[in-house]
Design a protein around this motif. Structure first.
Motif, PDB file in Angstrom:
ATOM      1  N   THR A  22      -0.917   5.641   2.361  1.00  0.00           N
ATOM      2  CA  THR A  22      -1.235   6.907   1.706  1.00  0.00           C
ATOM      3  C   THR A  22      -2.683   7.336   1.936  1.00  0.00           C
ATOM      4  OG1 THR A  22      -1.601   5.593  -0.286  1.00  0.00           O
ATOM      5  CG2 THR A  22       0.496   6.780  -0.105  1.00  0.00           C
ATOM      6  N   HIS A  23      -3.494   6.477   2.556  1.00  0.00           N
ATOM      7  CA  HIS A  23      -4.902   6.815   2.809  1.00  0.00           C
ATOM      8  C   HIS A  23      -5.263   6.621   4.273  1.00  0.00           C
ATOM      9  CE1 HIS A  23      -5.606   7.161  -1.457  1.00  0.00           C
ATOM     10  NE2 HIS A  23      -4.922   6.048  -1.608  1.00  0.00           N
ATOM     11  N   PRO A  24      -4.492   7.241   5.174  1.00  0.00           N
ATOM     12  CA  PRO A  24      -4.775   7.001   6.593  1.00  0.00           C
ATOM     13  C   PRO A  24      -6.136   7.555   7.008  1.00  0.00           C
ATOM     14  CG  PRO A  24      -3.246   8.824   6.365  1.00  0.00           C
ATOM     15  CD  PRO A  24      -3.425   8.238   4.994  1.00  0.00           C
ATOM     16  N   ARG A  63      -3.258   3.940  10.157  1.00  0.00           N
ATOM     17  CA  ARG A  63      -3.133   3.230   8.871  1.00  0.00           C
ATOM     18  C   ARG A  63      -4.497   2.734   8.392  1.00  0.00           C
ATOM     19  NH1 ARG A  63       2.258   0.006   7.972  1.00  0.00           N
ATOM     20  NH2 ARG A  63       1.008  -0.484   6.175  1.00  0.00           N
ATOM     21  N   CYS A  64      -4.739   2.772   7.075  1.00  0.00           N
ATOM     22  CA  CYS A  64      -6.022   2.333   6.536  1.00  0.00           C
ATOM     23  C   CYS A  64      -6.170   0.812   6.590  1.00  0.00           C
ATOM     24  CB  CYS A  64      -6.210   2.829   5.100  1.00  0.00           C
ATOM     25  SG  CYS A  64      -5.246   1.954   3.854  1.00  0.00           S
ATOM     26  N   ASN A  65      -5.033   0.086   6.633  1.00  0.00           N
ATOM     27  CA  ASN A  65      -5.035  -1.383   6.668  1.00  0.00           C
ATOM     28  C   ASN A  65      -5.810  -2.018   5.519  1.00  0.00           C
ATOM     29  OD1 ASN A  65      -3.362  -1.914   8.819  1.00  0.00           O
ATOM     30  ND2 ASN A  65      -4.995  -1.578  10.310  1.00  0.00           N
ATOM     31  N   ARG A  71      -5.653  -0.077  -3.739  1.00  0.00           N
ATOM     32  CA  ARG A  71      -6.135   0.975  -2.843  1.00  0.00           C
ATOM     33  C   ARG A  71      -5.008   1.578  -2.019  1.00  0.00           C
ATOM     34  NH1 ARG A  71     -11.756   0.403  -2.099  1.00  0.00           N
ATOM     35  NH2 ARG A  71     -11.690   2.162  -0.683  1.00  0.00           N
ATOM     36  N   CYS A  72      -4.162   0.757  -1.424  1.00  0.00           N
ATOM     37  CA  CYS A  72      -3.038   1.270  -0.635  1.00  0.00           C
ATOM     38  C   CYS A  72      -1.882   0.278  -0.744  1.00  0.00           C
ATOM     39  CB  CYS A  72      -3.435   1.476   0.819  1.00  0.00           C
ATOM     40  SG  CYS A  72      -2.104   2.203   1.795  1.00  0.00           S
ATOM     41  N   ALA A  73      -0.869   0.664  -1.491  1.00  0.00           N
ATOM     42  CA  ALA A  73       0.257  -0.241  -1.759  1.00  0.00           C
ATOM     43  C   ALA A  73       0.946  -0.641  -0.463  1.00  0.00           C
ATOM     44  CB  ALA A  73       1.238   0.422  -2.717  1.00  0.00           C
TER      45      ALA A  73
HETATM   46 ZN   LIG Z   1      -3.019   2.263   3.942  1.00  0.00          ZN
END
Ligand SMILES: [Zn+2]
Ligand SMILES: [Zn+2]
Length: 439
Positions: A22-24, A63-65, A71-73
């Protein structure tokens, strides 16, 4: 809102490549892959060209990884599954690790921090807490000091800051202790056996880091070689206890108080059985791998109610919705961080981690595969899906790329569309691999 309905399937396809992130990271730019003649060095035809402006979202989305579940599920889930596979490979073999490691002596050990002052707890046997109350599971007061005024916050923060160094000291002593029990010199030890491990750091409710580790005894070539006859889980356990008790790191002198860091007396070491069935007594490989993987995606925020990102000013703490105990840990780290003699501990940068700046999951080289290798496997698979023309015999490739950071996250329309996409069904314990629209 959406550019046009006509682009929706394409946009959905691009978003599905994010696997739920959700935070690319958004990038503007281009990438061109050319075939190059190996003998002449001449640049030939274009194999693949990508221009971010032609993509449905107008930008390349990566992808934010992020490892943190807060932070990112989706990315944290990928990290958890990769960690699970990494730990499992070191216990049962697979992904390039020989299956014979399943019969090598292995233990699961937990190393705790010492006491920095009495805290509210749930004593075994249904007894009352020292404060006189009987706390329910999940009570926010658990792990917080009985008397915050006398709790040694400085030592608690400094212990976290030295936990990584203490682990390294322990691992040196462990080799020494195992060699001693085998009647070998440390130099000769290398020709007989290797010790490999995988560990994760976790925060206890009181905000002290503790370590869970799988420790394995191999032959001289690591997992590929049978361990010597003397190598047993009992010998390994005994050596771990001795090494953990003697490991010590000298810390700084602060206001005439000399700090020395040791592990707490609570040390738990259990052999890991290779059987998949669990009679309720023994730790199985699956249970250990699942446990370690679960904690690999948690930071200080998960157990102590701390922050999931660095703070820039102490004033930020006032607005943060965190516990008073976490606030004091962070404030102590921040205050100690101003001391020039402690500058190498970087306590301000790691205040949100309560002083701990180590890696959340680490392993020795010979334990099993790496997270990087698992990621590479996924990228290879994506490339194969994209079915890009491959270079022919006698050709190599040249990639010219230029990317500029354009921001993070999804637009509202993209987020809405991404949320409406069915998550790809995952097979049991396997990472969900979704094809990316772009390579
Ligand atoms: Zn992510
Ligand atoms: Zn209490």
């Amino acid at each position: 809102m959406l550019a046009s309905l006509g682009t929706m399937p394409e946009l959905a396809h691009q978003l599905s490549g994010l696997g739920g992130c959700t935070h690319p990271v958004r990038l503007d730019g281009h990438r061109t892959e050319y075939a190059v003649d190996q003998t002449t060095g001449e640049i030939g035809r274009v194999l693949h060209h990508l221009d971010s402006s032609t993509l449905p979202s107008g930008q390349l989305l990566v992808r934010c990884n992020n490892r943190r579940a807060t932070r990112c599920a989706a990315c944290a889930e990928t990290y958890r599954r990769d960690t699970y596979h990494l730990i499992t490979a070191g216990l049962r073999g697979g992904k390039g690790t020989p299956e014979r490691v399943a019969v090598h002596p292995r233990v699961f050990a937990t190393f705790t921090a010492p006491s920095f002052g009495p805290v509210h707890n749930r004593p075994s046997g249904g007894r009352d807490c020292r404060c006189g109350a009987r706390h329910e599971e999940g009570d926010a007061v658990l792990g917080t000091p009985l008397d915050p005024e006398t709790y040694d916050y400085e030592a608690a923060v400094l212990w976290n800051a030295h936990a990584g160094a203490l682990w390294r000291r322990f691992s040196i002593y462990l080799r020494r202790e195992v060699a001693k029990r085998a009647g070998l010199t440390q130099r000769a030890f290398r020709d007989h056996a290797r010790i490999s491990f995988a560990k994760v750091a976790e925060y206890q409710k009181r905000g002290a880091v503790h370590f869970h580790a799988v420790i394995r005894l191999d032959g001289p070539e690591g997992g590929d070689s049978p361990p010597p006859a003397w190598a047993t889980a009992e010998l390994l356990t005994d050596a771990i206890r001795a090494a953990a008790t003697t490991a010590r790191v000298d810390g700084p002198m602060i206001d005439d108080q000399a700090h020395t860091f040791v592990f707490g007396r609570q040390l738990d070491v259990r052999p890991i059985r290779s059987a998949d069935f669990d009679d309720g007594q023994e730790l199985t490989e699956r249970a250990v791998a699942a446990y370690i993987a679960k904690y690999a995606t948690k930071g200080a925020e998960a157990t102590t109610g701390s922050l999931d990102r660095p703070i820039r000013f102490l004033a930020e703490l006032a607005q943060a919705r965190i516990t008073e105990h976490a606030r004091r840990m962070i404030r102590t780290a921040w205050t100690l961080g101003a001391r020039p003699e402690l500058s190498d501990l970087r306590l301000r940068a790691w205040a949100h981690m309560l002083g701990f700046r180590g890696h959340f999951s680490t392993k020795s080289r010979r334990y099993s595969t790496t997270l990087g290798a698992l990621r590479d496997a996924r990228a290879d698979w994506r490339r194969a899906q994209a079915a890009a023309p491959a270079p022919q015999d006698g050709e190599t490739t040249l990639v010219l790329a230029h990317w500029v950071f354009a921001g993070t996250g999804l637009s509202r329309a993209e987020a809405w569309l991404a949320a409406s996409l069915e998550p790809a069904p995952g097979t049991e314990g396997e990472p969900t691999w979704t094809p990316a629209a772009t390579s």
